[in-house]
Design an enzyme around this catalytic site. Structure first.
Site, PDB file in Angstrom:
ATOM      1  N   CYS A 226      69.322  64.353  66.370  1.00  0.00           N
ATOM      2  CA  CYS A 226      70.002  64.999  67.502  1.00  0.00           C
ATOM      3  C   CYS A 226      71.486  65.191  67.165  1.00  0.00           C
ATOM      4  O   CYS A 226      72.007  64.615  66.204  1.00  0.00           O
ATOM      5  CB  CYS A 226      69.831  64.177  68.770  1.00  0.00           C
ATOM      6  SG  CYS A 226      70.869  62.705  68.849  1.00  0.00           S
TER       7      CYS A 226
ATOM      8  N   GLU B 111      68.555  56.390  64.362  1.00  0.00           N
ATOM      9  CA  GLU B 111      69.748  56.475  63.515  1.00  0.00           C
ATOM     10  C   GLU B 111      70.909  55.708  64.149  1.00  0.00           C
ATOM     11  O   GLU B 111      71.665  55.010  63.469  1.00  0.00           O
ATOM     12  CB  GLU B 111      70.170  57.938  63.329  1.00  0.00           C
ATOM     13  CG  GLU B 111      69.130  58.817  62.657  1.00  0.00           C
ATOM     14  CD  GLU B 111      68.178  59.487  63.638  1.00  0.00           C
ATOM     15  OE1 GLU B 111      67.794  58.864  64.641  1.00  0.00           O
ATOM     16  OE2 GLU B 111      67.817  60.644  63.369  1.00  0.00           O
TER      17      GLU B 111
ATOM     18  N   ASN C  17      63.956  53.873  67.490  1.00  0.00           N
ATOM     19  CA  ASN C  17      64.345  54.353  68.816  1.00  0.00           C
ATOM     20  C   ASN C  17      63.868  53.377  69.891  1.00  0.00           C
ATOM     21  O   ASN C  17      62.798  52.774  69.787  1.00  0.00           O
ATOM     22  CB  ASN C  17      63.871  55.788  69.076  1.00  0.00           C
ATOM     23  CG  ASN C  17      62.390  56.002  68.855  1.00  0.00           C
ATOM     24  OD1 ASN C  17      61.778  55.385  68.005  1.00  0.00           O
ATOM     25  ND2 ASN C  17      61.808  56.904  69.630  1.00  0.00           N
TER      26      ASN C  17
ATOM     27  N   CYS D 160      68.555  56.518  69.795  1.00  0.00           N
ATOM     28  CA  CYS D 160      67.859  57.007  68.608  1.00  0.00           C
ATOM     29  C   CYS D 160      67.836  55.964  67.491  1.00  0.00           C
ATOM     30  O   CYS D 160      68.689  55.071  67.430  1.00  0.00           O
ATOM     31  CB  CYS D 160      68.550  58.267  68.075  1.00  0.00           C
ATOM     32  SG  CYS D 160      68.330  59.701  69.129  1.00  0.00           S
TER      33      CYS D 160
ATOM     34  N   GLU E 141      63.662  53.379  74.048  1.00  0.00           N
ATOM     35  CA  GLU E 141      63.804  54.189  75.254  1.00  0.00           C
ATOM     36  C   GLU E 141      63.911  53.290  76.504  1.00  0.00           C
ATOM     37  O   GLU E 141      63.671  52.081  76.440  1.00  0.00           O
ATOM     38  CB  GLU E 141      62.598  55.128  75.371  1.00  0.00           C
ATOM     39  CG  GLU E 141      62.486  56.047  74.154  1.00  0.00           C
ATOM     40  CD  GLU E 141      61.276  56.966  74.190  1.00  0.00           C
ATOM     41  OE1 GLU E 141      60.349  56.724  74.992  1.00  0.00           O
ATOM     42  OE2 GLU E 141      61.268  57.926  73.399  1.00  0.00           O
TER      43      GLU E 141
ATOM     44  N   CYS F  65      73.618  61.995  66.955  1.00  0.00           N
ATOM     45  CA  CYS F  65      73.398  61.200  65.731  1.00  0.00           C
ATOM     46  C   CYS F  65      74.037  61.858  64.521  1.00  0.00           C
ATOM     47  O   CYS F  65      74.532  61.172  63.627  1.00  0.00           O
ATOM     48  CB  CYS F  65      71.911  60.959  65.501  1.00  0.00           C
ATOM     49  SG  CYS F  65      71.250  59.709  66.631  1.00  0.00           S
TER      50      CYS F  65
HETATM   51  N1  THU Z   1      64.598  60.383  68.164  1.00  0.00           N
HETATM   52  C1  THU Z   1      65.192  59.590  67.211  1.00  0.00           C
HETATM   53  O1  THU Z   1      65.216  58.363  67.346  1.00  0.00           O
HETATM   54  N2  THU Z   1      65.743  60.191  66.136  1.00  0.00           N
HETATM   55  C2  THU Z   1      65.702  61.522  65.875  1.00  0.00           C
HETATM   56  O2  THU Z   1      66.196  61.952  64.845  1.00  0.00           O
HETATM   57  C3  THU Z   1      65.058  62.433  66.824  1.00  0.00           C
HETATM   58  C4  THU Z   1      64.586  61.822  68.088  1.00  0.00           C
HETATM   59  C5  THU Z   1      63.960  59.730  69.305  1.00  0.00           C
HETATM   60  C6  THU Z   1      64.711  59.731  70.601  1.00  0.00           C
HETATM   61  C7  THU Z   1      63.588  59.593  71.611  1.00  0.00           C
HETATM   62  O3  THU Z   1      63.248  58.213  71.752  1.00  0.00           O
HETATM   63  C8  THU Z   1      62.420  60.286  70.952  1.00  0.00           C
HETATM   64  O4  THU Z   1      62.712  60.367  69.575  1.00  0.00           O
HETATM   65  C9  THU Z   1      62.133  61.672  71.481  1.00  0.00           C
HETATM   66  O5  THU Z   1      63.278  62.434  71.556  1.00  0.00           O
END
Ligand code: THU
Length: 130
Positions: A83, A52, A39, A50, A41, A86
């Site tokens: 999410c 994935e 991930n 994300c 941000e 994804c």
């Molecule tokens: N996140 C992912 O990368 N994958 C998931 O399956 C769940 C959430 C990340 C997105 C964000 O950077 C952080 O986790 C919190 O939501």
């Protein structure tokens, strides 16, 4: 290297200064290649991209389109839940029976499938009358 190890390794590169929640994802294509994502941000959209989605983007950028297996890992009490966006992205490139293993860094593994993650998925056949 196992998908778990690939996901654990790429998770170390996650850029998550806002949530502090690092996620790693690895996928294997039907042709046997492995792609990884973490991930990433940003201040304007703190949820960012994300793990994935990152792995899927890397696969697609290489010209590949068919996912055989997915592994997602985070340092969470229970296996991380992808999410909605994804789930749809995975569903775009994977058959319904493809195994998606949700895992924790502690070693808990919850294998699930694309169909279980996104029941009743919207697909192109629903636009047949368009
Ligand atoms: N996140 C992912 O990368 N994958 C998931 O399956 C769940 C959430 C990340 C997105 C964000 O950077 C952080 O986790 C919190 O939501």
């Amino acid at each position: 290297m196992t998908l778990r190890q690939a996901a654990l390794d790429v998770r170390e590169n996650a850029y998550a200064p806002y949530s502090r929640f690092k996620v790693g994802a690895a996928l294997r294509t039907t042709s046997g290649e492995v792609f990884v994502g973490c991930n990433v941000e940003n201040v304007a959209y703190p949820e960012g991209t994300c793990a994935e989605a990152g792995a899927i983007a890397a696969m697609a950028a290489s010209g590949l389109r068919d996912i055989a297996e997915v592994y997602v890992v985070a340092d969470s009490p229970t296996p991380v839940a992808p999410c909605g966006g994804c789930r749809q992205k995975i569903s775009e490139f994977a058959d319904q029976g493809v195994v998606v293993t949700l895992a924790t860094t502690d070693g808990i593994e919850a294998p699930t499938t694309v169909a279980q993650l996104l029941p009743g998925a919207f697909d192109a056949s629903q636009m047949d009358r368009a």
